[in-house]
Design a protein around this motif. Structure first.
Motif, PDB file in Angstrom:
ATOM      1  N   ARG A  22       0.785  -1.379   0.067  1.00  0.00           N
ATOM      2  CA  ARG A  22       0.047   0.163  -0.331  1.00  0.00           C
ATOM      3  C   ARG A  22       0.448   1.252   0.050  1.00  0.00           C
ATOM      4  NH1 ARG A  22      -5.274   1.166   1.113  1.00  0.00           N
ATOM      5  NH2 ARG A  22      -5.540   3.557   1.374  1.00  0.00           N
ATOM      6  N   THR A  23       2.195   1.232   0.944  1.00  0.00           N
ATOM      7  CA  THR A  23       3.174   2.756   1.179  1.00  0.00           C
ATOM      8  C   THR A  23       3.385   2.268  -0.734  1.00  0.00           C
ATOM      9  OG1 THR A  23       3.522   1.840   3.155  1.00  0.00           O
ATOM     10  CG2 THR A  23       4.880   3.678   1.997  1.00  0.00           C
ATOM     11  N   TYR A  24       4.314   1.045  -1.510  1.00  0.00           N
ATOM     12  CA  TYR A  24       4.433   1.507  -2.377  1.00  0.00           C
ATOM     13  C   TYR A  24       3.979   2.579  -3.678  1.00  0.00           C
ATOM     14  CZ  TYR A  24       7.258  -0.095  -6.468  1.00  0.00           C
ATOM     15  OH  TYR A  24       8.004  -0.508  -7.610  1.00  0.00           O
ATOM     16  N   LEU A  25       1.969   1.845  -3.807  1.00  0.00           N
ATOM     17  CA  LEU A  25       1.460   3.083  -4.492  1.00  0.00           C
ATOM     18  C   LEU A  25       1.007   4.197  -4.107  1.00  0.00           C
ATOM     19  CD1 LEU A  25      -0.372   3.011  -7.253  1.00  0.00           C
ATOM     20  CD2 LEU A  25      -1.502   0.658  -5.774  1.00  0.00           C
ATOM     21  N   GLU A  26       0.315   4.426  -2.712  1.00  0.00           N
ATOM     22  CA  GLU A  26       0.431   5.984  -1.915  1.00  0.00           C
ATOM     23  C   GLU A  26       1.878   6.745  -2.744  1.00  0.00           C
ATOM     24  OE1 GLU A  26      -2.577   5.805   1.563  1.00  0.00           O
ATOM     25  OE2 GLU A  26      -0.764   4.845   2.216  1.00  0.00           O
ATOM     26  N   GLU A  27       2.053   6.484  -2.491  1.00  0.00           N
ATOM     27  CA  GLU A  27       3.304   7.274  -2.436  1.00  0.00           C
ATOM     28  C   GLU A  27       4.369   7.521  -3.391  1.00  0.00           C
ATOM     29  OE1 GLU A  27       4.512   8.780   0.279  1.00  0.00           O
ATOM     30  OE2 GLU A  27       3.592   8.257   1.807  1.00  0.00           O
ATOM     31  N   PHE A  32       3.593  11.296  -8.610  1.00  0.00           N
ATOM     32  CA  PHE A  32       3.473  10.953  -9.550  1.00  0.00           C
ATOM     33  C   PHE A  32       2.679  12.089 -10.415  1.00  0.00           C
ATOM     34  CE2 PHE A  32       3.582   5.639 -10.868  1.00  0.00           C
ATOM     35  CZ  PHE A  32       5.135   6.134 -11.318  1.00  0.00           C
ATOM     36  N   LYS A  33       2.031  12.470  -9.503  1.00  0.00           N
ATOM     37  CA  LYS A  33       0.744  13.871  -9.945  1.00  0.00           C
ATOM     38  C   LYS A  33       1.492  14.802 -10.008  1.00  0.00           C
ATOM     39  CE  LYS A  33      -3.422  11.505  -7.348  1.00  0.00           C
ATOM     40  NZ  LYS A  33      -4.130  11.473  -5.915  1.00  0.00           N
ATOM     41  N   ASN A  34       2.489  15.408  -9.145  1.00  0.00           N
ATOM     42  CA  ASN A  34       3.978  16.487  -8.919  1.00  0.00           C
ATOM     43  C   ASN A  34       4.283  15.780 -10.323  1.00  0.00           C
ATOM     44  OD1 ASN A  34       2.539  17.352  -6.534  1.00  0.00           O
ATOM     45  ND2 ASN A  34       4.510  15.478  -5.769  1.00  0.00           N
ATOM     46  N   ARG A  41       1.394  11.912 -19.118  1.00  0.00           N
ATOM     47  CA  ARG A  41       0.113  12.104 -18.131  1.00  0.00           C
ATOM     48  C   ARG A  41       0.022  10.933 -17.713  1.00  0.00           C
ATOM     49  NH1 ARG A  41      -3.918  13.716 -22.887  1.00  0.00           N
ATOM     50  NH2 ARG A  41      -2.469  15.468 -22.411  1.00  0.00           N
ATOM     51  N   PHE A  42      -0.388  10.426 -16.613  1.00  0.00           N
ATOM     52  CA  PHE A  42      -1.249  10.100 -15.698  1.00  0.00           C
ATOM     53  C   PHE A  42      -2.475   9.181 -15.821  1.00  0.00           C
ATOM     54  CE2 PHE A  42       3.176  10.584 -14.188  1.00  0.00           C
ATOM     55  CZ  PHE A  42       4.042   9.714 -14.108  1.00  0.00           C
ATOM     56  N   HIS A  43      -2.614   8.665 -15.762  1.00  0.00           N
ATOM     57  CA  HIS A  43      -4.481   7.759 -15.370  1.00  0.00           C
ATOM     58  C   HIS A  43      -4.496   7.022 -14.093  1.00  0.00           C
ATOM     59  CE1 HIS A  43      -5.856  10.552 -19.082  1.00  0.00           C
ATOM     60  NE2 HIS A  43      -5.469   9.467 -20.122  1.00  0.00           N
ATOM     61  N   PHE A  44      -4.852   6.869 -13.706  1.00  0.00           N
ATOM     62  CA  PHE A  44      -5.135   6.516 -12.571  1.00  0.00           C
ATOM     63  C   PHE A  44      -6.526   5.934 -12.178  1.00  0.00           C
ATOM     64  CE2 PHE A  44      -2.829  10.549 -10.929  1.00  0.00           C
ATOM     65  CZ  PHE A  44      -1.617   9.531 -10.670  1.00  0.00           C
ATOM     66  N   ILE A  45      -6.759   4.598 -12.344  1.00  0.00           N
ATOM     67  CA  ILE A  45      -7.213   3.816 -13.340  1.00  0.00           C
ATOM     68  C   ILE A  45      -7.950   3.626 -11.865  1.00  0.00           C
ATOM     69  CG2 ILE A  45      -8.618   2.029 -14.719  1.00  0.00           C
ATOM     70  CD1 ILE A  45      -7.315   3.625 -16.558  1.00  0.00           C
ATOM     71  N   ASP A  46      -9.088   3.322 -11.541  1.00  0.00           N
ATOM     72  CA  ASP A  46     -10.043   2.471 -10.497  1.00  0.00           C
ATOM     73  C   ASP A  46     -11.312   2.112 -10.748  1.00  0.00           C
ATOM     74  OD1 ASP A  46     -10.415   0.763  -8.145  1.00  0.00           O
ATOM     75  OD2 ASP A  46     -10.374   2.674  -6.777  1.00  0.00           O
ATOM     76  N   ARG A 355      23.228   7.276   4.783  1.00  0.00           N
ATOM     77  CA  ARG A 355      22.382   6.546   3.983  1.00  0.00           C
ATOM     78  C   ARG A 355      20.675   6.741   3.617  1.00  0.00           C
ATOM     79  NH1 ARG A 355      24.234   1.882   0.577  1.00  0.00           N
ATOM     80  NH2 ARG A 355      22.889   0.275   1.058  1.00  0.00           N
ATOM     81  N   LEU A 356      20.219   7.406   4.024  1.00  0.00           N
ATOM     82  CA  LEU A 356      18.565   7.640   4.095  1.00  0.00           C
ATOM     83  C   LEU A 356      18.244   8.389   2.201  1.00  0.00           C
ATOM     84  CD1 LEU A 356      15.514   7.461   4.563  1.00  0.00           C
ATOM     85  CD2 LEU A 356      16.059   9.515   5.970  1.00  0.00           C
ATOM     86  N   LYS A 357      20.077   9.244   2.160  1.00  0.00           N
ATOM     87  CA  LYS A 357      20.193  10.232   1.004  1.00  0.00           C
ATOM     88  C   LYS A 357      19.620   8.942  -0.361  1.00  0.00           C
ATOM     89  CE  LYS A 357      22.625  13.882   3.747  1.00  0.00           C
ATOM     90  NZ  LYS A 357      23.478  14.174   3.899  1.00  0.00           N
ATOM     91  N   LEU A 358      20.488   8.049  -0.015  1.00  0.00           N
ATOM     92  CA  LEU A 358      19.981   7.534  -1.136  1.00  0.00           C
ATOM     93  C   LEU A 358      18.898   6.659  -1.766  1.00  0.00           C
ATOM     94  CD1 LEU A 358      23.142   5.108  -0.553  1.00  0.00           C
ATOM     95  CD2 LEU A 358      22.921   7.234  -1.643  1.00  0.00           C
ATOM     96  N   PHE A 359      17.948   7.018  -0.498  1.00  0.00           N
ATOM     97  CA  PHE A 359      16.733   6.343  -1.336  1.00  0.00           C
ATOM     98  C   PHE A 359      15.523   7.644  -0.950  1.00  0.00           C
ATOM     99  CE2 PHE A 359      18.922   3.748   0.772  1.00  0.00           C
ATOM    100  CZ  PHE A 359      18.935   2.626   0.024  1.00  0.00           C
ATOM    101  N   SER A 360      14.653   7.766  -2.266  1.00  0.00           N
ATOM    102  CA  SER A 360      13.153   8.336  -1.481  1.00  0.00           C
ATOM    103  C   SER A 360      12.127   8.169  -3.058  1.00  0.00           C
ATOM    104  CB  SER A 360      13.342  10.333  -2.172  1.00  0.00           C
ATOM    105  OG  SER A 360      13.337  10.053  -3.389  1.00  0.00           O
ATOM    106  N   TRP A 361      10.928   8.729  -2.689  1.00  0.00           N
ATOM    107  CA  TRP A 361       9.569   8.355  -3.496  1.00  0.00           C
ATOM    108  C   TRP A 361       9.830   8.862  -5.087  1.00  0.00           C
ATOM    109  CZ3 TRP A 361       8.550   3.709  -3.323  1.00  0.00           C
ATOM    110  CH2 TRP A 361       8.038   2.915  -1.539  1.00  0.00           C
ATOM    111  N   ARG A 362      10.591   9.916  -4.747  1.00  0.00           N
ATOM    112  CA  ARG A 362      10.723  10.682  -6.233  1.00  0.00           C
ATOM    113  C   ARG A 362      11.496  10.223  -6.558  1.00  0.00           C
ATOM    114  NH1 ARG A 362       9.795  16.122  -7.650  1.00  0.00           N
ATOM    115  NH2 ARG A 362      11.201  17.331  -8.538  1.00  0.00           N
ATOM    116  N   ASN A 363      12.898  10.247  -6.922  1.00  0.00           N
ATOM    117  CA  ASN A 363      13.737   8.895  -7.046  1.00  0.00           C
ATOM    118  C   ASN A 363      13.432   7.681  -7.693  1.00  0.00           C
ATOM    119  OD1 ASN A 363      16.213  11.201  -6.602  1.00  0.00           O
ATOM    120  ND2 ASN A 363      17.001   9.659  -5.316  1.00  0.00           N
ATOM    121  N   THR A 364      12.647   7.091  -7.112  1.00  0.00           N
ATOM    122  CA  THR A 364      11.901   5.902  -7.345  1.00  0.00           C
ATOM    123  C   THR A 364      10.598   6.222  -8.605  1.00  0.00           C
ATOM    124  OG1 THR A 364      11.790   5.062  -4.972  1.00  0.00           O
ATOM    125  CG2 THR A 364      10.248   3.644  -6.602  1.00  0.00           C
TER     126      THR A 364
END
Length: 376
Positions: A22-27, A32-34, A41-46, A355-364
């Protein structure tokens, strides 16, 4: 003006996913919206129909059928009519058919291959018949660590070149920043700041929590009478993969029922408060695909101890202290070594922040977009 790269993101899983998936998809949805612009362009399909998450056997079978209908017909049609170039699914399964788009799934781990008895037979059969063939047809498959990539290749035969390792980030825990609120929460649980060890996550068998309880009991007996252990997380709905009974047995056998706290499900703000006020974070799991709590603990300025297996050393790097999760004495000794050495704790905190500087959802998110571009 060229057509923007158009990505369909399957968000149906937000109705049922918990913990790391859930964290993966939410973050990622936030990032993506930003990133939306004239070029992407992103379409969030539900689905418009609520997903059944109860325990009624017949309704669960019906939900399995609805899930396949969603993945193999409804999602493809929605993506087609929106003119999407990519269909991105974070729950392992993408459509087998390609209606003018490419597909990119995320395989978080290889648990269903490594421990098939922990999964329902129907779910596992459908997974093998749909998710794996669809992944093999996709130009790329995302994995969160080199360990996961190795295991997924081993069990599925998906080419190494198609498996892209993209690291994850820490969950944004909505801490209140209000010390009075933190005090109320800790008081409710009978906790004192800097007087407890923390572990967060559902009580799956692979989490190895009974061993952590055994090690904690040994540490307490070695001149730490005020120390407590907080196990923050829900009990898994799947009884075949739950260690809840063994956890209760371990607590009773060691006569530490007043020293071990089982919080159950917590809000992000409550979980954030527990991270902020803990003394150490201990991660004794015997199998992980990535291990987001390691990063959450780094973000909360905690020294982190992890099992010396699977992806945990890869994620923790030189910022964590490793132990053998199958050796209670080693686990207890490593915990005690950190408790006994304030300088070591400070060094581990400093290394964790770096170490944390190597990881961010923005980078992902940015790395994923580069994969999407390569895919088309």
């Amino acid at each position: 003006m060229p057509k923007p790269l158009t990505i369909a993101v399957d968000v149906r899983d937000l109705q049922v996913a918990k913990t790391g998936t859930r964290t993966y998809l939410e973050e990622l949805c936030k990032e993506f919206k930003n990133m939306e612009s004239g070029e992407i362009r992103f379409h969030f399909i539900d689905t418009s129909i609520p997903v059944y998450a109860g325990n009624n056997k017949l309704l669960k079978y019906i939900e399995h059928a609805r899930y396949q209908l969603w993945k193999q017909l409804i999602l493809p049609l929605k993506a087609f009519f929106k003119g999407c170039d990519i269909v991105f699914c974070t729950d392992n399964c993408v459509p087998i058919i390609h209606l003018g788009y490419e597909t990119v799934p995320v395989f978080h781990d290889a648990f269903c291959f490594e421990s098939p008895k922990a999964y329902g037979k129907l779910w596992l059969w459908l997974y093998m018949k749909t998710a794996v063939p669809a992944a093999k047809r996709s130009p790329f498959v995302i994995t969160p660590s080199a360990w996961s990539k190795k295991q997924i290749h081993h069990f599925t035969g998906i080419d190494h070149e198609k498996l892209e390792v993209i690291y994850e980030g820490p969950k944004e825990l909505a801490t209140t920043g209000n010390s009075q609120n933190d005090e109320l929460l800790l008081s409710k649980f009978g906790l004192t700041p800097q007087k407890y060890l923390l572990h967060a996550g559902s009580m799956f068998k692979r989490k190895n929590i009974p061993a952590l309880i055994e090690a904690f009991a040994k540490v307490k007996a070695s001149n730490y009478p005020d120390l407590k252990l907080v196990l923050a997380g829900p009990t898994p709905a799947n009884i075949f993969d739950s260690d809840y009974k063994l956890i209760l047995d371990a607590i009773e056998i060691n006569s530490i029922s007043d020293e071990v706290l089982l919080t159950g499900y917590l809000t992000d703000s409550d979980l954030g408060a527990l991270y902020q006020n803990a003394l150490l974070y201990v991660f004794p799991s015997t199998n992980e695909g990535f291990g987001i709590p390691v990063l959450e603990a780094f973000k909360s300025n905690l020294p982190v101890l992890v099992a010396d297996n699977t992806c945990l050393p890869e994620v923790g790097g030189d910022a964590v202290l490793e132990f053998n999760p199958f050796d209670i004495q080693d686990m207890a000794a490593k915990i005690k070594s950190v408790l006994d050495d304030p300088e070591l704790r400070e060094d581990m905190k400093n290394k964790g922040r770096e170490r944390l500087k190597l990881f961010s959802w923005r980078n992902t998110a940015f790395q994923l977009v580069e994969v999407f571009k390569k895919a088309i």
